[in-house]
Write a protein that holds these residues in place. Structure first.
Motif, mmCIF file in Angstrom:
data_model
loop_
_atom_site.group_PDB
_atom_site.id
_atom_site.type_symbol
_atom_site.label_atom_id
_atom_site.label_comp_id
_atom_site.label_asym_id
_atom_site.label_seq_id
_atom_site.Cartn_x
_atom_site.Cartn_y
_atom_site.Cartn_z
ATOM 1 N N ARG A 41 -5.329 1.056 12.016
ATOM 2 C CA ARG A 41 -4.241 1.089 12.704
ATOM 3 C C ARG A 41 -4.093 2.051 14.021
ATOM 4 O O ARG A 41 -4.620 3.375 13.793
ATOM 5 C CB ARG A 41 -3.095 1.301 11.989
ATOM 6 C CG ARG A 41 -3.017 0.338 10.664
ATOM 7 C CD ARG A 41 -1.981 0.728 9.653
ATOM 8 N NE ARG A 41 -1.999 0.093 8.329
ATOM 9 C CZ ARG A 41 -1.286 0.224 7.435
ATOM 10 N NH1 ARG A 41 -0.245 0.737 7.523
ATOM 11 N NH2 ARG A 41 -1.539 -0.269 6.261
ATOM 12 N N TYR A 70 -6.745 3.047 6.722
ATOM 13 C CA TYR A 70 -5.683 2.966 5.487
ATOM 14 C C TYR A 70 -6.690 2.268 4.305
ATOM 15 O O TYR A 70 -5.998 2.371 3.326
ATOM 16 C CB TYR A 70 -4.498 2.271 5.803
ATOM 17 C CG TYR A 70 -3.627 2.763 6.765
ATOM 18 C CD1 TYR A 70 -2.395 3.467 5.868
ATOM 19 C CD2 TYR A 70 -3.811 3.130 8.009
ATOM 20 C CE1 TYR A 70 -1.525 4.073 6.545
ATOM 21 C CE2 TYR A 70 -2.746 3.706 8.840
ATOM 22 C CZ TYR A 70 -1.713 4.438 7.959
ATOM 23 O OH TYR A 70 -0.622 4.965 8.642
ATOM 24 N N ASP A 118 -8.830 -2.059 7.099
ATOM 25 C CA ASP A 118 -7.535 -1.703 7.623
ATOM 26 C C ASP A 118 -7.479 -0.464 8.592
ATOM 27 O O ASP A 118 -7.146 0.715 8.106
ATOM 28 C CB ASP A 118 -6.542 -1.258 6.468
ATOM 29 C CG ASP A 118 -5.319 -1.386 6.654
ATOM 30 O OD1 ASP A 118 -4.865 -1.334 7.957
ATOM 31 O OD2 ASP A 118 -4.271 -1.265 5.574
ATOM 32 N N ASP A 134 -5.145 5.051 1.355
ATOM 33 C CA ASP A 134 -3.966 4.240 1.638
ATOM 34 C C ASP A 134 -2.609 4.817 1.905
ATOM 35 O O ASP A 134 -1.806 4.383 2.574
ATOM 36 C CB ASP A 134 -3.878 3.139 0.234
ATOM 37 C CG ASP A 134 -3.715 3.935 -0.996
ATOM 38 O OD1 ASP A 134 -3.956 5.238 -1.268
ATOM 39 O OD2 ASP A 134 -2.906 3.296 -1.765
#
Length: 423
Positions: free
Chosen positions: A16, A10, A14, A61
């Motif tokens: 996930r 992201y 970052d 993002d």
């Protein structure tokens, strides 16, 4: 529609692990099940740069991409356009360097629905248009994952050159029966380069490998021994240069005080690049293989010797489709041993921590099985962990039967008995 579980990017650092629905495939796409992926330092760089990385989209993002570009998969559903060309159930590797219409977009960096660290993916039509979905007929899946890093090495070797004064045509590839040195090369890519150098038709007569980490050198010497190389007609010397007061002359002393025809740099260090320049023989070629993260990285180069001694310099960033087909063929014929690169094995849930901390994780390549839940674990730790865990006990026994290396037998056992990742 198919639900997938994947590690998605992201932004800067970052990552996930998420489950989400894949859209129904178009007639121009293919649905596939990823089996294995290996973690690359290039992914670490992309994760640390986020959207400023050349291959990562600016809207990551809001449209996260799946990371991982060294993967092997099997096909589940083939869109109408590709039926009869690609077959359901067959095994394929991905060449991520698509170069589609000049774009830098690549699986594992740029796409929402394809990347190596996922359970299921959708292969977009540009992969097939560029002939980057490559059949792999060898045993197992991990070799298919390691074809991409090995192809980077093959591409680098093919990129080296000498200028032929009589024809003004470049003589491509390393110099056959020449003197070759790999600097800072006891890591995973260095291992691939050593293995490739001693097992192909065009081999150096002398191959020196340097590093400043004795543990890495010891592992490299065990994986590809000087005795093994000697049988291939290559004199292989491993050298720890950490205490060298005059590295250039001390290294040249190992080659009768002569320079080297082919010099490869495996770490983006200015001093190392400049030493590599000084180690060149007449008509020698310097290959800056390491990928720096600093866009302003630079080092001095001796232009006097470029002019009068025919020194040449090049650099490569990945292999092409032909390079990957070459190494896949060598894998299937057991000419190259991709398993020598693997030091750790883990599941999809180990990817985030391993990727974010990759430079600090010792050893060589980190192999991921995307349908398995398992911490990233050193093969050397299997035996100790096996005292309290049946899976690791069996894996330890299997690896011992294969000289401490990962194998198709180990892969088959883990895929059958390992804990499955939760969706």
């Amino acid at each position: 529609m198919m639900k997938t579980t994947a590690v998605r990017l992201y932004g800067v650092k970052d990552l996930r692990l998420e489950s989400f629905e894949l859209p129904k495939i178009k007639s121009t796409e293919i649905l596939a099940k990823v089996i294995s992926d290996s973690i690359c330092m290039s992914t670490y760089k992309a994760v640390n740069q986020g959207s400023s990385h050349k291959r990562v989209p600016s809207n990551v993002d809001t449209h996260p991409t799946i990371i991982g570009h060294e993967f092997c998969l099997e096909l589940l559903e083939v869109g109408e356009k590709w039926q009869g060309i690609y077959n359901i159930g067959d095994k394929y590797a991905i060449q991520p360097a698509l170069n589609y219409k000049g774009s830098l977009d690549a699986p594992g960096y740029s796409y929402q629905f394809i990347g190596g660290n996922a359970t299921y993916v959708i292969i977009p039509e540009e992969v097939m248009i560029q002939n980057c979905l490559l059949p792999f007929e060898g045993e197992g899946y991990f070799s298919g994952s390691l074809a991409e890093p090995f192809s980077c090495v093959a591409g680098a070797f093919h990129e080296n050159f000498r200028s032929n004064f009589e024809t003004h045509i470049h003589d491509m590839d390393i110099k056959k029966d020449g003197a070759m040195i790999l600097l800072a090369a006891a890591g995973p890519m260095g291992l691939a380069a050593i293995e490739y150098a001693v097992n192909r038709d065009i081999t150096p007569k002398l191959l020196i490998v340097t590093d400043i980490d004795q543990n890495r050198l010891d592992r490299a010497s065990k994986m590809i021994s000087p005795e093994f190389a000697e049988k291939k007609g290559v004199k292989l010397i491993y050298v720890n240069t950490i205490n060298f007061s005059d590295p250039v002359n001390q290294i040249k002393a190992l080659n009768h005080n002569q320079g080297f025809d082919d010099v490869f740099i495996f770490a983006p260090v200015k001093m190392l690049a400049e030493q590599g320049n000084q180690l060149l023989a007449q008509k020698g070629c310097l290959n800056f293989f390491a990928g720096p993260t600093d866009p302003n990285f630079s080092a001095s180069f001796n232009y006097y010797k470029l002019h009068y001694e025919g020194h040449r310099i090049t650099g490569t960033s990945g292999g092409n489709t032909n390079d990957m087909l070459e190494v896949l063929d060598m894998f299937s014929k057991n000419i190259l041993r991709p398993e020598i690169m693997i030091s750790h094995v883990g599941g999809l849930d180990s990817v985030i921590d391993t990727t974010l901390n990759l430079p600090q994780v010792p050893g060589a390549k980190k192999l991921v099985y995307t349908h398995i839940s398992m911490p990233m674990t050193a093969i050397s730790d299997f035996k100790e962990l096996g005292k309290n865990d049946t899976i690791f006990y069996e894996l330890s026994e299997i690896c011992d039967r294969h000289n401490g290396l990962w194998s198709v037998e180990a892969e088959n056992y883990l895929l059958k008995h390992g804990k499955k990742i939760e969706v």
